[in-house]
Design a protein around this motif. Structure first.
Motif, PDB file in Angstrom:
ATOM      1  N   VAL A  35     -21.411  48.021  28.984  1.00  0.00           N
ATOM      2  CA  VAL A  35     -21.192  49.331  29.593  1.00  0.00           C
ATOM      3  C   VAL A  35     -22.376  50.272  29.362  1.00  0.00           C
ATOM      4  O   VAL A  35     -22.578  51.217  30.132  1.00  0.00           O
ATOM      5  CB  VAL A  35     -19.882  49.956  29.065  1.00  0.00           C
ATOM      6  CG1 VAL A  35     -20.043  50.477  27.640  1.00  0.00           C
ATOM      7  CG2 VAL A  35     -19.402  51.079  29.987  1.00  0.00           C
ATOM      8  N   THR A 125     -11.751  55.061  23.038  1.00  0.00           N
ATOM      9  CA  THR A 125     -11.409  55.965  24.124  1.00  0.00           C
ATOM     10  C   THR A 125     -10.595  55.198  25.166  1.00  0.00           C
ATOM     11  O   THR A 125     -10.425  53.978  25.085  1.00  0.00           O
ATOM     12  CB  THR A 125     -12.683  56.524  24.777  1.00  0.00           C
ATOM     13  OG1 THR A 125     -13.432  55.425  25.330  1.00  0.00           O
ATOM     14  CG2 THR A 125     -13.544  57.251  23.752  1.00  0.00           C
ATOM     15  N   THR A 127     -11.499  54.669  28.223  1.00  0.00           N
ATOM     16  CA  THR A 127     -12.445  53.751  28.864  1.00  0.00           C
ATOM     17  C   THR A 127     -12.711  52.544  27.980  1.00  0.00           C
ATOM     18  O   THR A 127     -12.794  51.407  28.456  1.00  0.00           O
ATOM     19  CB  THR A 127     -13.774  54.474  29.162  1.00  0.00           C
ATOM     20  OG1 THR A 127     -13.519  55.654  29.913  1.00  0.00           O
ATOM     21  CG2 THR A 127     -14.720  53.568  29.941  1.00  0.00           C
ATOM     22  N   LEU A 131     -12.145  48.668  29.051  1.00  0.00           N
ATOM     23  CA  LEU A 131     -13.293  47.760  29.177  1.00  0.00           C
ATOM     24  C   LEU A 131     -13.514  46.892  27.944  1.00  0.00           C
ATOM     25  O   LEU A 131     -14.314  45.963  27.984  1.00  0.00           O
ATOM     26  CB  LEU A 131     -14.559  48.566  29.473  1.00  0.00           C
ATOM     27  CG  LEU A 131     -14.538  49.364  30.785  1.00  0.00           C
ATOM     28  CD1 LEU A 131     -15.848  50.113  30.970  1.00  0.00           C
ATOM     29  CD2 LEU A 131     -14.289  48.434  31.978  1.00  0.00           C
TER      30      LEU A 131
END
Length: 200
Positions: A35, A125, A127, A131
């Motif tokens: 990421v 988090t 995200t 992911l």
């Protein structure tokens, strides 16, 4: 990072032989989650789309097209540089310390001794949960350490457990080589007398 380590075998860069002492055992070794490359790649793709759209217009001056092409080449170069930095950076945990090896022209080695870690916070988090990455925040005794926050750790649940096992294992625990974790190319070390194996 050319060649493989003579002491730790395939999958471990030869460079690490300079930083690790012979008695150390690698618990895990990884690169940060992909990421970290998402923004540079997305920016380059967006710039390429914008350049293609501007080039397709009939009334766009040639000079403007050249400027846009130059800007896109800069974005592409930035993406390649970030990808190179990501590839050259390694985060690893041994039975004695945490280590972050990074830098392209100037190689830097940040170290946090396991014995200095008094507590560790684990953040994920929304995200990160989607992911599959997390952030470790180390609290240490004494002065601030060079390696106190490590972000974008893939498979963070597994690696959090592995680090916690070393930090909070009893000091008399003997470390032995065990089988590698799924998907890992580095042997995993764990105390023989971990708390869940003890008999009351």
């Amino acid at each position: 990072m050319v060649g493989h380590s003579e002491r730790f075998g395939p999958g471990v860069p030869k460079e690490l032989d300079r930083y690790l002492i012979p008695s150390e055992q690698i618990v895990f070794m990884l690169r940060r989650h992909w990421v970290v490359l998402a923004e540079p790649v997305a920016t380059s793709v967006f710039g390429m789309i914008l350049l293609a759209w501007a080039s397709s217009l009939d009334n766009v001056p040639g000079l403007l097209t050249q400027i846009l092409t130059g800007l896109w080449l800069l974005l592409l170069a930035r993406t390649i540089l970030r990808a190179w930095e990501w590839y050259e950076e390694l985060f690893l945990a041994t039975d004695r310390r945490l280590m972050l090896v990074h830098g392209i022209i100037t190689r830097q080695v940040d170290i946090m001794p396991m014995g200095k870690v008094t507590d560790m916070r684990y953040d994920r988090t929304v995200t990160g949960q989607l992911l599959g990455y997390g952030k470790f925040v180390m609290e240490s005794a004494g002065q601030d350490q060079a390696l106190s926050t490590i972000n974008y750790i893939p498979d963070s649940d597994l690696h959090y457990q592995q680090i916690s096992q070393i930090i909070f294992a009893p000091s008399e625990g003997k470390v032995t080589q065990k089988a590698a974790a799924p998907g890992s190319r580095v042997p995993i070390s764990e105390p023989e007398q971990a708390w869940w194996r003890r008999k009351n």
